[in-house]
Design a protein around this motif. Structure first.
Motif, PDB file in Angstrom:
ATOM      1  N   ALA A  73       0.827  -1.215   0.000  1.00  0.00           N
ATOM      2  CA  ALA A  73       0.000   0.000   0.000  1.00  0.00           C
ATOM      3  C   ALA A  73       0.856   1.258   0.000  1.00  0.00           C
ATOM      4  O   ALA A  73       0.386   2.333  -0.411  1.00  0.00           O
ATOM      5  CB  ALA A  73      -0.930   0.001   1.208  1.00  0.00           C
ATOM      6  N   TRP A  74       2.102   1.163   0.448  1.00  0.00           N
ATOM      7  CA  TRP A  74       2.944   2.358   0.496  1.00  0.00           C
ATOM      8  C   TRP A  74       3.157   2.959  -0.893  1.00  0.00           C
ATOM      9  O   TRP A  74       3.222   4.178  -1.029  1.00  0.00           O
ATOM     10  CB  TRP A  74       4.295   2.016   1.134  1.00  0.00           C
ATOM     11  N   LEU A  75       3.276   2.117  -1.908  1.00  0.00           N
ATOM     12  CA  LEU A  75       3.461   2.640  -3.264  1.00  0.00           C
ATOM     13  C   LEU A  75       2.241   3.444  -3.686  1.00  0.00           C
ATOM     14  O   LEU A  75       2.365   4.554  -4.225  1.00  0.00           O
ATOM     15  CB  LEU A  75       3.707   1.490  -4.242  1.00  0.00           C
ATOM     16  N   ASP A  76       1.052   2.926  -3.442  1.00  0.00           N
ATOM     17  CA  ASP A  76      -0.178   3.637  -3.794  1.00  0.00           C
ATOM     18  C   ASP A  76      -0.288   4.945  -3.008  1.00  0.00           C
ATOM     19  O   ASP A  76      -0.727   5.975  -3.546  1.00  0.00           O
ATOM     20  CB  ASP A  76      -1.389   2.747  -3.510  1.00  0.00           C
ATOM     21  N   GLU A  77       0.114   4.903  -1.739  1.00  0.00           N
ATOM     22  CA  GLU A  77       0.041   6.107  -0.915  1.00  0.00           C
ATOM     23  C   GLU A  77       0.990   7.194  -1.424  1.00  0.00           C
ATOM     24  O   GLU A  77       0.633   8.377  -1.448  1.00  0.00           O
ATOM     25  CB  GLU A  77       0.370   5.758   0.540  1.00  0.00           C
ATOM     26  N   LEU A  78       2.179   6.806  -1.825  1.00  0.00           N
ATOM     27  CA  LEU A  78       3.141   7.789  -2.324  1.00  0.00           C
ATOM     28  C   LEU A  78       2.631   8.467  -3.594  1.00  0.00           C
ATOM     29  O   LEU A  78       2.855   9.666  -3.809  1.00  0.00           O
ATOM     30  CB  LEU A  78       4.487   7.115  -2.586  1.00  0.00           C
ATOM     31  N   LEU A  79       1.931   7.706  -4.438  1.00  0.00           N
ATOM     32  CA  LEU A  79       1.324   8.304  -5.631  1.00  0.00           C
ATOM     33  C   LEU A  79       0.239   9.292  -5.229  1.00  0.00           C
ATOM     34  O   LEU A  79       0.204  10.431  -5.717  1.00  0.00           O
ATOM     35  CB  LEU A  79       0.756   7.212  -6.531  1.00  0.00           C
ATOM     36  N   ALA A  80      -0.655   8.872  -4.329  1.00  0.00           N
ATOM     37  CA  ALA A  80      -1.759   9.742  -3.913  1.00  0.00           C
ATOM     38  C   ALA A  80      -1.257  10.975  -3.172  1.00  0.00           C
ATOM     39  O   ALA A  80      -1.892  12.042  -3.225  1.00  0.00           O
ATOM     40  CB  ALA A  80      -2.726   8.956  -3.030  1.00  0.00           C
ATOM     41  N   GLU A  81      -0.122  10.864  -2.489  1.00  0.00           N
ATOM     42  CA  GLU A  81       0.454  11.999  -1.760  1.00  0.00           C
ATOM     43  C   GLU A  81       1.214  12.962  -2.669  1.00  0.00           C
ATOM     44  O   GLU A  81       1.695  14.005  -2.210  1.00  0.00           O
ATOM     45  CB  GLU A  81       1.407  11.478  -0.679  1.00  0.00           C
ATOM     46  N   GLY A  82       1.359  12.611  -3.946  1.00  0.00           N
ATOM     47  CA  GLY A  82       2.044  13.490  -4.881  1.00  0.00           C
ATOM     48  C   GLY A  82       3.552  13.393  -4.834  1.00  0.00           C
ATOM     49  O   GLY A  82       4.241  14.244  -5.397  1.00  0.00           O
ATOM     50  N   LYS A  83       4.094  12.356  -4.214  1.00  0.00           N
ATOM     51  CA  LYS A  83       5.546  12.181  -4.189  1.00  0.00           C
ATOM     52  C   LYS A  83       6.033  11.410  -5.415  1.00  0.00           C
ATOM     53  O   LYS A  83       7.225  11.392  -5.705  1.00  0.00           O
ATOM     54  CB  LYS A  83       5.970  11.471  -2.905  1.00  0.00           C
ATOM     55  N   LEU A  84       5.096  10.796  -6.116  1.00  0.00           N
ATOM     56  CA  LEU A  84       5.361  10.122  -7.381  1.00  0.00           C
ATOM     57  C   LEU A  84       4.360  10.624  -8.402  1.00  0.00           C
ATOM     58  O   LEU A  84       3.291  11.127  -8.054  1.00  0.00           O
ATOM     59  CB  LEU A  84       5.207   8.603  -7.247  1.00  0.00           C
ATOM     60  N   PHE A  85       4.687  10.473  -9.674  1.00  0.00           N
ATOM     61  CA  PHE A  85       3.705  10.659 -10.729  1.00  0.00           C
ATOM     62  C   PHE A  85       3.909   9.555 -11.750  1.00  0.00           C
ATOM     63  O   PHE A  85       4.913   8.835 -11.716  1.00  0.00           O
ATOM     64  CB  PHE A  85       3.815  12.053 -11.362  1.00  0.00           C
ATOM     65  N   GLU A  86       2.937   9.390 -12.622  1.00  0.00           N
ATOM     66  CA  GLU A  86       3.032   8.381 -13.678  1.00  0.00           C
ATOM     67  C   GLU A  86       3.257   9.065 -15.018  1.00  0.00           C
ATOM     68  O   GLU A  86       2.640  10.086 -15.318  1.00  0.00           O
ATOM     69  CB  GLU A  86       1.754   7.537 -13.755  1.00  0.00           C
ATOM     70  N   TYR A  87       4.129   8.447 -15.804  1.00  0.00           N
ATOM     71  CA  TYR A  87       4.263   8.911 -17.187  1.00  0.00           C
ATOM     72  C   TYR A  87       5.070   7.889 -17.974  1.00  0.00           C
ATOM     73  O   TYR A  87       5.585   6.900 -17.429  1.00  0.00           O
ATOM     74  CB  TYR A  87       4.903  10.304 -17.271  1.00  0.00           C
ATOM     75  N   TRP A  88       5.183   8.170 -19.275  1.00  0.00           N
ATOM     76  CA  TRP A  88       5.951   7.323 -20.181  1.00  0.00           C
ATOM     77  C   TRP A  88       7.433   7.677 -20.020  1.00  0.00           C
ATOM     78  O   TRP A  88       7.904   8.644 -20.592  1.00  0.00           O
ATOM     79  CB  TRP A  88       5.502   7.532 -21.623  1.00  0.00           C
ATOM     80  N   ALA A  89       8.145   6.908 -19.240  1.00  0.00           N
ATOM     81  CA  ALA A  89       9.568   7.144 -18.995  1.00  0.00           C
ATOM     82  C   ALA A  89      10.362   6.059 -19.709  1.00  0.00           C
ATOM     83  O   ALA A  89      10.742   6.230 -20.868  1.00  0.00           O
ATOM     84  CB  ALA A  89       9.840   7.159 -17.504  1.00  0.00           C
ATOM     85  N   HIS A  90      10.594   4.903 -19.057  1.00  0.00           N
ATOM     86  CA  HIS A  90      11.110   3.749 -19.815  1.00  0.00           C
ATOM     87  C   HIS A  90       9.943   3.183 -20.627  1.00  0.00           C
ATOM     88  O   HIS A  90       9.998   3.076 -21.843  1.00  0.00           O
ATOM     89  CB  HIS A  90      11.686   2.703 -18.863  1.00  0.00           C
ATOM     90  N   GLU A  91       8.926   2.751 -19.937  1.00  0.00           N
ATOM     91  CA  GLU A  91       7.582   2.544 -20.494  1.00  0.00           C
ATOM     92  C   GLU A  91       6.673   3.329 -19.551  1.00  0.00           C
ATOM     93  O   GLU A  91       7.101   4.333 -19.021  1.00  0.00           O
ATOM     94  CB  GLU A  91       7.254   1.039 -20.543  1.00  0.00           C
ATOM     95  N   ALA A  92       5.442   2.871 -19.345  1.00  0.00           N
ATOM     96  CA  ALA A  92       4.622   3.494 -18.313  1.00  0.00           C
ATOM     97  C   ALA A  92       5.291   3.230 -16.969  1.00  0.00           C
ATOM     98  O   ALA A  92       5.567   2.075 -16.628  1.00  0.00           O
ATOM     99  CB  ALA A  92       3.215   2.912 -18.332  1.00  0.00           C
TER     100      ALA A  92
END
Length: 410
Positions: A73-92
């Motif tokens: 759940a920590w990975l999901d929380e970090l996304l929701a907290e704005g410490k991560l974002f998603e984008y096309w980097a290597h792939e998604a």
């Protein structure tokens, strides 16, 4: 260490340097905390996303390989907290939020990355796209599942409904970002709400961006041949990529040699001490673990072959009769070497971690120490999946099955 490639590494030392840079040299010394998840992603630069779920989904498994047991759940929380974002980097990928500016050029000019159809689709469906943006602005974040299919088709990843296509096109062009994930499904919101402080005036120049991405790739890899670098952050399409040789000439990169290899390899100056420790034999790989097929260590199949002599291909998209090793084979990393692969499935409801088949690489000897290492790695991974028992159906060599079963908890 200078441009004369005075530092030379043996192949085992080069492997140790690479694994140390990736956080895969030794087992973690303590139980993971939430901050360790973010630190691991920053070390890699990106965390590739894949949804196949026969074992833990790839991003969670990549983190497990480095951190041991941790809360997914920590990975999901970090996304929701704005410490991560998603984008096309290597792939998604999940990417540290501080690197947002490094990908903004791709959002502003998708055609430069080969995504011209995205912009064509948006232009052809401008009314629907604008209506979707207005809907999100008025009603808040949305999922694709919030929109019912109206064209009578069953759909699938190859035939998205119009709203899903619009959401993905707007995500690629940077108008939308992923605010969170619910049961691993994307939740889309306006980029201006997720990053209200962003101003394109902050945007680094294209040349500065490419320079930074090259240096980050070399840092994440520990060392790199010139031919490896563009794959890491998918910069091969960029028209004016910096030359690692020129960066070495100005001191932004260091050069070294690998015994038995022709041509130089490049090392980030921040990894100088680590490289010297590898060359002196002071980096001792001790970790045995399972890797995701989308782990940075193996996602570049050519690099995995050159560095580890590990010929790897993901076969989940291969028709079953043509598969050699299995649907979703996990490489086995043991003490600095890729020694084999296994096709596994976690039956969480039954508490069983099934190893359908386990293969060792040619020339790998079955010793008691190897058996102990692999059995312990299987038991740890099973426990993290909530499985009390490991069931091994088949091994190659066959004698390995009995040896592993004797070591596993009963």
């Amino acid at each position: 260490m200078g441009a004369d490639t005075a530092l030379r590494l043996s192949l085992p030392a080069a492997r140790a340097l690479h694994l140390a840079a990736q956080g895969l040299l030794n087992p973690p010394k303590r139980r993971a905390a939430k901050d360790d998840v973010l630190a691991a992603i920053r070390r890699m630069g990106v965390l590739q996303i894949d949804t196949i779920h026969v074992v833990a989904r790839s991003p969670y498994l990549v983190l497990y390989s480095r951190l041991g047991a941790y809360e997914q759940a920590w990975l999901d929380e970090l996304l929701a907290e704005g410490k991560l974002f998603e984008y096309w980097a290597h792939e998604a990928c999940f990417v540290p939020i501080e690197d947002y500016g490094l990908y903004r050029h791709r959002m502003l000019d998708p055609a430069a990355m080969g995504w011209s159809r995205t912009m064509q689709w948006i232009a052809a469906h401008r009314g629907d796209v604008d209506a979707l943006i207005d809907h999100i602005r008025a009603n808040g974040p949305v999922r694709s599942a919030d929109f019912k299919r109206t064209d009578g088709k069953k759909g699938g990843w190859w035939e998205w409904k119009p709203e899903k296509r619009a959401l993905e096109a707007l995500f690629t062009s940077g108008r939308l970002m992923i605010a969170a994930r619910q049961n691993f499904h994307r939740v889309y919101d306006l980029a201006e709400r997720i990053l209200p402080e962003w101003d394109d005036a902050k945007l680094p120049s294209p040349a500065e961006t490419q320079r930074t991405l090259l240096l980050k790739a070399v840092h994440a890899l520990g060392f790199a041949k010139a031919s490896w670098i563009a794959d890491y952050f998918r910069t091969a399409r960029v028209r004016e990529r910096p030359d690692p040789e020129a960066l070495a000439a100005e001191g932004a990169l260091l050069k070294a040699g690998i015994e038995g290899w022709s041509g130089p390899v490049y090392i980030h100056p921040a990894q100088r001490e680590l490289a010297e420790a590898a060359a002196d034999g002071r980096l001792k790989p001790t970790l045995t673990t399972l890797l995701s097929p989308f782990d940075p260590v193996v996602w570049d199949r050519k690099r995995a072959l050159e560095l580890f002599n590990f010929d790897y291909r993901l076969e989940c998209y291969t028709p079953e009769p043509k598969r050699v090793y299995g649907y979703f084979t996990l490489p086995i990393l043991r003490r600095g070497a890729l020694i084999g692969r296994l096709d596994a499935k976690a039956h969480r409801g039954d508490g069983v971690f099934q190893v359908k088949v386990l293969y060792l690489e040619p020339g790998i000897r079955v010793t008691q120490r190897l058996v102990t290492d692999v059995a312990a790695a299987l038991a740890r991974c099973a426990a993290w999946h909530g499985c009390e028992r490991v069931a091994i159906d088949r091994c190659d060599p066959r004698a390995l099955r009995a040896a592993l079963k004797a070591e596993l908890p009963r």
